[in-house]
Design a protein around this motif. Structure first.
Motif, PDB file in Angstrom:
ATOM      1  N   VAL A  48      63.637  71.898  99.087  1.00  0.00           N
ATOM      2  CA  VAL A  48      64.805  71.010  99.107  1.00  0.00           C
ATOM      3  C   VAL A  48      64.357  69.618  99.550  1.00  0.00           C
ATOM      4  N   PHE A  49      64.470  68.658  98.649  1.00  0.00           N
ATOM      5  CA  PHE A  49      63.996  67.308  98.929  1.00  0.00           C
ATOM      6  C   PHE A  49      65.107  66.291  98.680  1.00  0.00           C
ATOM      7  N   GLY A  50      65.279  65.397  99.626  1.00  0.00           N
ATOM      8  CA  GLY A  50      66.246  64.327  99.464  1.00  0.00           C
ATOM      9  C   GLY A  50      67.614  64.671 100.012  1.00  0.00           C
ATOM     10  N   ALA A  51      68.360  63.606 100.331  1.00  0.00           N
ATOM     11  CA  ALA A  51      69.661  63.767 100.979  1.00  0.00           C
ATOM     12  C   ALA A  51      70.666  64.489 100.101  1.00  0.00           C
ATOM     13  N   GLU A  52      70.678  64.199  98.803  1.00  0.00           N
ATOM     14  CA  GLU A  52      71.669  64.827  97.923  1.00  0.00           C
ATOM     15  C   GLU A  52      71.444  66.329  97.824  1.00  0.00           C
ATOM     16  N   ALA A  69      72.774  71.786  99.423  1.00  0.00           N
ATOM     17  CA  ALA A  69      72.230  73.076  99.842  1.00  0.00           C
ATOM     18  C   ALA A  69      72.843  73.570 101.138  1.00  0.00           C
ATOM     19  N   TRP A  70      73.007  72.673 102.108  1.00  0.00           N
ATOM     20  CA  TRP A  70      73.444  73.090 103.437  1.00  0.00           C
ATOM     21  C   TRP A  70      74.955  73.021 103.632  1.00  0.00           C
ATOM     22  N   PHE A  71      75.623  72.087 102.925  1.00  0.00           N
ATOM     23  CA  PHE A  71      77.055  71.898 103.191  1.00  0.00           C
ATOM     24  C   PHE A  71      77.922  71.949 101.934  1.00  0.00           C
ATOM     25  N   VAL A 131      78.907  64.785 112.175  1.00  0.00           N
ATOM     26  CA  VAL A 131      78.247  65.969 112.735  1.00  0.00           C
ATOM     27  C   VAL A 131      77.223  66.522 111.746  1.00  0.00           C
ATOM     28  N   GLU A 132      77.595  66.629 110.483  1.00  0.00           N
ATOM     29  CA  GLU A 132      76.673  67.134 109.472  1.00  0.00           C
ATOM     30  C   GLU A 132      75.446  66.227 109.348  1.00  0.00           C
ATOM     31  N   LYS A 149      73.765  76.193 110.104  1.00  0.00           N
ATOM     32  CA  LYS A 149      73.979  77.073 111.255  1.00  0.00           C
ATOM     33  C   LYS A 149      72.913  76.778 112.318  1.00  0.00           C
ATOM     34  N   PRO A 150      73.052  75.649 112.990  1.00  0.00           N
ATOM     35  CA  PRO A 150      72.008  75.237 113.936  1.00  0.00           C
ATOM     36  C   PRO A 150      71.941  76.132 115.172  1.00  0.00           C
TER      37      PRO A 150
END
Length: 247
Positions: A178-182, A187-189, A199-200, A218-219
């Motif tokens: 997974v590369f880059g902000a997009e 992927a995570w949100f 927060v994210e 899920k930190p």
């Protein structure tokens, strides 16, 4: 009857071999010079190209070569949430807008810590990390760190601060493949990078030092504390983001 002297083939052969050896070494020296010239000129030439063309990182190239999955969706800086921009600068390089690619004071502190037997903590700026991601390898070493310095200065001289940050946020690793902000936001949100909440964004920013072990969705408790600290620092940062957020 005249006597014919035997030909001195040994001496002639030795001379021919010596000449061939000199020619071979000359060719080798020329080839080494050509390779060194390419290695010196390639980074600035690529950096000029990267001022308009979306680049890929060496880690991404390594995964492509191994036929491993890569998820990277390039987006311009204005399509990345200001929350993430602020959190990443605060977490990774609070002097980003003022430095010239290298934080010399922080670097000197780490050199002194090393000389005193303490473990150095990096002192990498966002520009140095961009240089590493674009041109170098991931394993930590003092040799690689030494190469980062001139590359970071070069990148800072050629690219604007906005472009440096735009490249960094589009090639940073945020998980396996997974590369880059997009890609990370999706992927995570499950949302685009422009819609990330404070927060994210803080969770993503504080995952960067160890993206393969930290789950931004899920930190773990330690990751949550780092994100909370990041949020507090962002709130107290004032106008340190002007070089990338001002119109």
């Amino acid at each position: 009857m005249a006597k014919v002297k035997p030909a001195r083939g040994g001496a002639s052969g030795a001379g021919g071999t010596s000449g061939r050896n000199r020619s071979l070494w000359k060719s080798i020296r020329i080839r080494i010079f050509q390779i060194l010239l390419v290695l010196i000129l390639l980074p600035p030439v690529l950096t000029v190209i990267y001022s308009v063309v979306p680049p890929v990182s060496t880690l991404m190239i390594g995964r492509y070569v191994q036929f491993l999955w890569v998820d990277r969706q390039w987006v311009p800086l204005d399509q990345i949430s200001p929350n993430l921009i602020k959190s990443v600068i605060t977490s990774e390089d609070s002097g980003f807008c003022e430095n010239h690619g290298v934080e010399w004071d922080a670097l000197q502190d780490q050199v002194e810590a090393l000389s005193e037997g303490e473990k150095p903590r990096g002192a990498s700026t966002l520009t140095m990390q961009t240089a590493k991601n674009l041109f170098l390898w991931g394993d930590r070493s003092y040799f690689r760190k030494a190469l980062e310095l001139p590359l970071a200065l070069m990148i800072n001289a050629i690219l604007s601060k906005k472009r440096v940050l735009e490249i960094y946020l589009n090639i940073a690793e945020w998980g396996e493949g997974v590369f880059g902000a997009e890609a990370a936001a999706q992927a995570w949100f499950g949302k685009p990078a422009k819609d990330l909440t404070r927060v994210e964004a803080a969770r993503l920013a504080t995952a960067l030092p160890n993206p393969l072990a930290r789950n931004s969705a899920k930190p773990a408790p330690g990751h949550r504390r780092l994100a909370a600290t990041n949020l507090a620092r962002v709130n107290a940062a004032g106008s340190i983001f002007g070089c990338v957020l001002e119109k």
